[in-house]
Design an enzyme around this catalytic site. Sequence first.
Site: not given
Length: 307
Positions: A37, A61, A150, A179
């Site tokens: 983030h 979701q 991301g 990451v």
Amino acid sequence: MILLESAADLRVHLDSARRGGASIGFVPTMGAFHEGHRSLMRAARAAHDLVVVSLFVNPLQFGPGEDLDRYPRDPTGDLEVVREEGVDVLFTPGVAEMYPGHPEPPLTTVHVASLSEGLCGTGRPGHFDGVATVVAKLFALVGPCTAYFGRKDAQQLAVVRRLVADLGLPVEVVGCPLVRESDGLALSSRNRNLIPEQRRAATVLYRALRAGADLVMGGERDAGRLRRVVANVATNEELARLEYAEVVGTGDLSPMETLSGEVLVAVAARVGGVRLIDNMTVTVKADGTASVDLGVMTEGEVVCAAR
Ligand code: PAF
């Protein structure tokens, strides 16, 4: 940094900033921030006058029986992160603000056909409708902006890109590198729910992708063989239950036979009750040479971009 909970306040604030000529970088999140983030916030900070982060754990979701209640929440830590990263606005709407008819589901939802169906969409029916709906709504509230996502959520990124293209939304979508921790585990808010034993086992996804990367760099171009090797390594861990290992095109997410162009190798597994996903991008050029992108380590080191 200002904290806003109301959509009307957000709109007034951002409209006025835009009238003053400010460009807006937007990072939609569900909180429990980690280095991934932070990398999105930094990318937005480097390119825009105003950085807006939304923090909303979107019930739409999550399917029945999924981990909505167990999804990690860390309001105090998150506040510290946005302050450290120089974010200008943190938007933290409640459920009723985002879905006025709540607890009734909204009558209007967004479905991005085909891209929402395979990979994670198979085990999580309706998940990407929830994502597309909340993202469309957030884009409508924030207005013209550049939005940062991301690449760990590669299918989500494909869905959002298509949503923006199909609806002609005034948003530029930027995908940022996945990451990883130093042992290769892809950063995810859900990693917080892993107990130490599971945390160790969770690196199996990275180990599986590395085995696939080695195969590609050794000259393998058959997608079926690549898929089998990744799946074999990923099933070789007692605490992990593989959900899928797939080799698909990055744009349309459809299965491939022979590796060519940009290829997504995506995996998902459950470790304990925690569902984890990971992926790498393989690029095979017309001359047959290949490169593999596994993202970056938290220290910034690029992983496996060999040609
Ligand atoms: O990636 C996430 O954190 C969420 O799916 C998103 C994009 C914020 C939508 O709720």
